[in-house]
Design an enzyme around this catalytic site. Structure first.
Site, PDB file in Angstrom:
ATOM      1  N   HIS A  43      37.953  28.393  49.065  1.00 46.13           N
ATOM      2  CA  HIS A  43      38.686  28.054  47.818  1.00 46.13           C
ATOM      3  C   HIS A  43      40.131  28.276  48.163  1.00 46.13           C
ATOM      4  CE1 HIS A  43      35.081  28.832  45.334  1.00 46.13           C
ATOM      5  NE2 HIS A  43      34.620  29.656  46.184  1.00 46.13           N
ATOM      6  N   TYR A  44      40.948  27.339  47.254  1.00 44.93           N
ATOM      7  CA  TYR A  44      42.356  28.036  47.015  1.00 44.93           C
ATOM      8  C   TYR A  44      42.572  28.547  45.540  1.00 44.93           C
ATOM      9  CZ  TYR A  44      43.641  23.005  45.582  1.00 44.93           C
ATOM     10  OH  TYR A  44      43.694  21.993  44.657  1.00 44.93           O
ATOM     11  N   THR A  45      43.530  29.496  45.359  1.00 47.30           N
ATOM     12  CA  THR A  45      43.499  30.044  44.119  1.00 47.30           C
ATOM     13  C   THR A  45      44.113  29.200  42.999  1.00 47.30           C
ATOM     14  OG1 THR A  45      45.437  30.887  44.709  1.00 47.30           O
ATOM     15  CG2 THR A  45      43.563  32.340  45.193  1.00 47.30           C
ATOM     16  N   GLU A 108      38.448  33.229  48.704  1.00 49.26           N
ATOM     17  CA  GLU A 108      39.741  32.834  48.122  1.00 49.26           C
ATOM     18  C   GLU A 108      40.940  32.778  48.860  1.00 49.26           C
ATOM     19  OE1 GLU A 108      40.385  30.848  45.246  1.00 49.26           O
ATOM     20  OE2 GLU A 108      38.485  31.515  44.065  1.00 49.26           O
ATOM     21  N   HIS A 146      34.759  24.558  48.510  1.00 49.91           N
ATOM     22  CA  HIS A 146      34.153  24.408  46.832  1.00 49.91           C
ATOM     23  C   HIS A 146      33.930  22.846  46.541  1.00 49.91           C
ATOM     24  CE1 HIS A 146      34.941  26.290  42.735  1.00 49.91           C
ATOM     25  NE2 HIS A 146      33.935  25.851  42.927  1.00 49.91           N
ATOM     26  N   ASP A 156      39.220  22.011  45.731  1.00 48.15           N
ATOM     27  CA  ASP A 156      39.674  23.123  46.892  1.00 48.15           C
ATOM     28  C   ASP A 156      38.550  23.350  47.882  1.00 48.15           C
ATOM     29  OD1 ASP A 156      38.247  24.302  44.629  1.00 48.15           O
ATOM     30  OD2 ASP A 156      38.715  26.255  45.121  1.00 48.15           O
TER      31      ASP A 156
END
Ligand SMILES: [Zn+2]
Length: 234
Positions: A43-45, A108, A146, A156
Site C-alpha cells: 500500500h501507500y499511505t 504501508e 492493494h 495503491d
C-alpha cells in the site's frame, strides 16, 4: 514500548533482523480459521508524513492498521504482530478468496502516490519482503498491490511504484502471461547473432552482460525484449 496492559509476550515483534521499531496498534484481531499469511499486500499511505500515518494506523477510531510501515527514509515500524490479523485490505478478493486480511501481511509505504518511492524505502521493502517470503513460504506471485485485490476501489501502490524492480529480484511475479521458454530464447538469440554453441545459462549471462547487466535470476520476459528486433524501416 508496548501499550499499557499489553501482555509482554505478545508485545515481542517476530521480526528482529531488520530491527523494526515496535509501535503497537490496537487495531488487530486473530486470523480467522487458523489462516496463515500467504500474501503480502503493498500500500501507500496517501498521507503527508509517516508520523501522520502512524497516528492514523494506531487510532482506534478509523479501525485501520497494517503490520508494517516504511518511511521514505527507510525507517521500518511494526504495528501488528505477523501472527495477528491487521486491518489493511478491506473488501476485495484474490484468486477467488476473500478476507484478505486473514491471509496476508500488510505493508504501508509512506508516499502520497504522486512522487517516486525513495531508494532507502525500496531497499528496506526489499529486505522486508525477502524475510517475510522466507519466513512464511510466500512465493513471488503472493506479493500483490492493494489495487490488485480491490480493483476499482483502490489504486495503491499506484503507477509510481517500481514493480519491475521487485520482479527482477523475484520479489514479485514477472509481468507477462507466457512462461519464458529457453528454446524460444535461444532461437531469438540466434537470429540476433548469438550462434556460438554454449549452454542456456552462459547464453543468458552473455546477453544480459550486454543488454541488462543488472539482471539476476531465471529467464525473464524482459530478456526477450532485449533481443527484440528493431522495427523494419518503411
Ligand atoms: Zn491500501
Amino acid at each position: 514500548m508496548p501499550a499499557a496492559g499489553t501482555p509482554v509476550r505478545s508485545a515481542v515483534p517476530s521480526t528482529t533482523e531488520l530491527s523494526p521499531i515496535w509501535h503497537p496498534s490496537p487495531n488487530f484481531g486473530p486470523r480467522r480459521d487458523g489462516l496463515k499469511p500467504a500474501l503480502i499486500v503493498l500500500h501507500y499511505t496517501a498521507m503527508e508524513s509517516a508520523s501522520a500515518a502512524l497516528e492514523r494506523l494506531c487510532d482506534p477510531g478509523p479501525e485501520v492498521s497494517a503490520h508494517y510501515l516504511i518511511g521514505r527514509n527507510g525507517v521500518l515500524w511494526q504495528l501488528v504482530r505477523e501472527e495477528d490479523r491487521a486491518w489493511h485490505a478491506g473488501a476485495g478478493e484474490w484468486h477467488g478468496q476473500t478476507d484478505i486480511n486473514s491471509r496476508s501481511i500488510g505493508v504501508e509505504l509512506d508516499n502520497q502516490g504522486d512522487h517516486p518511492f525513495s531508494e532507502p524505502q525500496m531497499n528496506a521493502l526489499e529486505q522486508l519482503l525477502s524475510k517475510l517470503m522466507r519466513r512464511w513460504s510466500i512465493p513471488p506471485d503472493g506479493i500483490i498491490g492493494h489495487s490488485d485485490m480491490a480493483p476499482g476501489r483502490k489504486t495503491d501502490p499506484g503507477p509510481r511504484f517500481d514493480w519491475q524492480r521487485l520482479e527482477l529480484q523475484s520479489l514479485a511475479a514477472p509481468t507477462g502471461t507466457e512462461a519464458p521458454s529457453e528454446t524460444t530464447f535461444r532461437e531469438l538469440a540466434q537470429v540476433r547473432g548469438y550462434t556460438a554453441d554454449v549452454d542456456d545459462d552462459i547464453l543468458l549471462k552473455t546477453i544480459r552482460l550486454r543488454h541488462r547487466p543488472w539482471a539476476k535470476g531465471p529467464l525473464h520476459p524482459d530478456d526477450f525484449k532485449a533481443l527484440a528486433l528493431p522495427p523494419h524501416p518503411t
